[in-house]
Design an enzyme around this catalytic site. Structure first.
Site, PDB file in Angstrom:
ATOM      1  N   HIS A   1       4.340  -2.284 -10.008  1.00 51.62           N
ATOM      2  CA  HIS A   1       3.802  -3.119  -8.941  1.00 51.62           C
ATOM      3  C   HIS A   1       2.942  -4.251  -9.492  1.00 51.62           C
ATOM      4  O   HIS A   1       1.882  -4.016 -10.087  1.00 51.62           O
ATOM      5  CB  HIS A   1       2.975  -2.257  -7.980  1.00 51.62           C
TER       6      HIS A   1
ATOM      7  N   GLU B   1       0.458  -1.911 -11.526  1.00 51.83           N
ATOM      8  CA  GLU B   1       0.358  -0.465 -11.316  1.00 51.83           C
ATOM      9  C   GLU B   1       1.697   0.176 -11.677  1.00 51.83           C
ATOM     10  O   GLU B   1       2.745  -0.253 -11.180  1.00 51.83           O
ATOM     11  CB  GLU B   1      -0.017  -0.154  -9.869  1.00 51.83           C
TER      12      GLU B   1
ATOM     13  N   ASN C   1      -4.209  -1.497  -3.392  1.00 51.13           N
ATOM     14  CA  ASN C   1      -3.896  -1.868  -2.014  1.00 51.13           C
ATOM     15  C   ASN C   1      -4.466  -0.893  -0.990  1.00 51.13           C
ATOM     16  O   ASN C   1      -4.676  -1.268   0.162  1.00 51.13           O
ATOM     17  CB  ASN C   1      -2.381  -2.010  -1.831  1.00 51.13           C
TER      18      ASN C   1
ATOM     19  N   SER D   1       4.699  -1.554  -3.254  1.00 49.45           N
ATOM     20  CA  SER D   1       3.494  -0.723  -3.294  1.00 49.45           C
ATOM     21  C   SER D   1       3.436   0.199  -2.085  1.00 49.45           C
ATOM     22  O   SER D   1       2.465   0.928  -1.900  1.00 49.45           O
ATOM     23  CB  SER D   1       2.239  -1.604  -3.322  1.00 49.45           C
TER      24      SER D   1
END
Length: 290
Positions: free
Chosen positions: A146, A158, A197, A125
């Site tokens: 991800h 993701e 994140n 990420s």
């Protein structure tokens, strides 16, 4: 040959750490022939043992049947070899250490071994896929996929395209993600940290700053996040779960990419990293584990 979800039956996961082994289990449980690869034989043995223990606990709690577990392990294999499983892979998910040079070397090897139609995805990420796609002959079939830790539990993934990622690649990865029981979030352009994140990072930064400035203990900050904000786990306990070393490497990579001093790892993170206190994996991080 353009990739498509129906053409994905064999998956290679590179890296047998907590993320890699969990990702491998997710694919195997969904019926994909899955190989988990790592250069460390000991890591492979540990991954197998921990996955067996984790899935057996799920059986005990009634979350899955014994047959589901046995079927998953019949689809799951572990190896230190990389070229052989790559040659038959339709999808590769890289989940190794967050070091760009190491990832670039791996993607170059995978590109040379994997069939032309295979998609090469990175679980990172922090390191966007355009930074590894250029060492391959297939940048249109490279992207970020991800997963969140623990991969067996967290429902979101993701999917991030780089400037050359094809629509067919994105569509394939999105559909495969749904077939393994995940809810994909699609990012139409690259940005370090992606969506979840970046939001989590802002919260974690503030939590560590509050701790380092002496406002409150890390235990009490975790309590505030759980009891006042309704988070299932506090930011310090979460760092221990995902790995303080991962936090260190991610922030170091982000600083190297941006040159922004505020992106450097926090002092208390650096101290624990240098002492080898990585969290659950080492038995001690912010908290101690037995």
């Amino acid at each position: 040959m353009q990739p498509n979800a129906d053409g994905v039956s064999r998956v290679l996961v590179c890296g047998a750490g907590a993320m890699g082994s969990g990702i491998g289990a997710v694919f195997a449980l969904a019926g994909y022939e899955t190989t988990v690869q790592d250069i460390d034989e000991g890591m492979l043995g540990k991954a197998h043992e921990e996955l067996r223990s984790r899935l057996d606990r799920n059986v005990e709690k009634g979350r899955m049947s014994p047959q589901q577990v046995e079927d998953a392990f019949s689809k799951l294999s572990f190896t230190t070899e990389i070229e052989e499983p790559a040659r038959s892979a339709d999808l590769v998910v890289e989940a190794i250490v967050e070091k760009l040079a190491v990832k670039r070397e791996l993607f170059s090897r995978l590109d040379g071994a994997a069939p032309e139609h295979a998609i090469l995805a990175t679980n990172s990420s922090t390191i966007v896929s355009s930074r590894v796609a250029d060492v391959t002959s297939r940048p249109d079939r490279v992207c970020n996929l991800h997963f969140f830790n623990p991969a067996l539990v967290m429902e979101c993934v993701e999917v991030v395209r780089n400037p050359e990622t094809s629509d067919a690649t994105v569509d394939t990865v999105v559909e495969v993600s749904r077939r393994i029981g995940k809810e994909p979030v699609i990012l139409e352009r690259e940005i370090s940290g992606f969506v979840a994140n970046r939001i989590l990072g802002a919260l974690t930064d503030e939590a560590v700053s509050l701790y380092e400035s002496g406002v409150a203990s890390f235990e009490d900050i975790d309590t505030a996040c759980k009891k006042a904000l309704g988070h299932p786990i506090g930011p310090f306990a979460l760092m221990d779960l995902t790995g303080i070393d991962v936090n260190y490497y991610v922030r170091t990579a982000r600083y190297e990419e941006t040159g922004d001093e505020s992106q450097k790892p926090k002092e208390s993170i650096v101290e624990r990293f240098e002492r080898g206190e990585y969290g659950r994996k080492s038995g001690k991080g912010w908290y101690e584990y037995r």
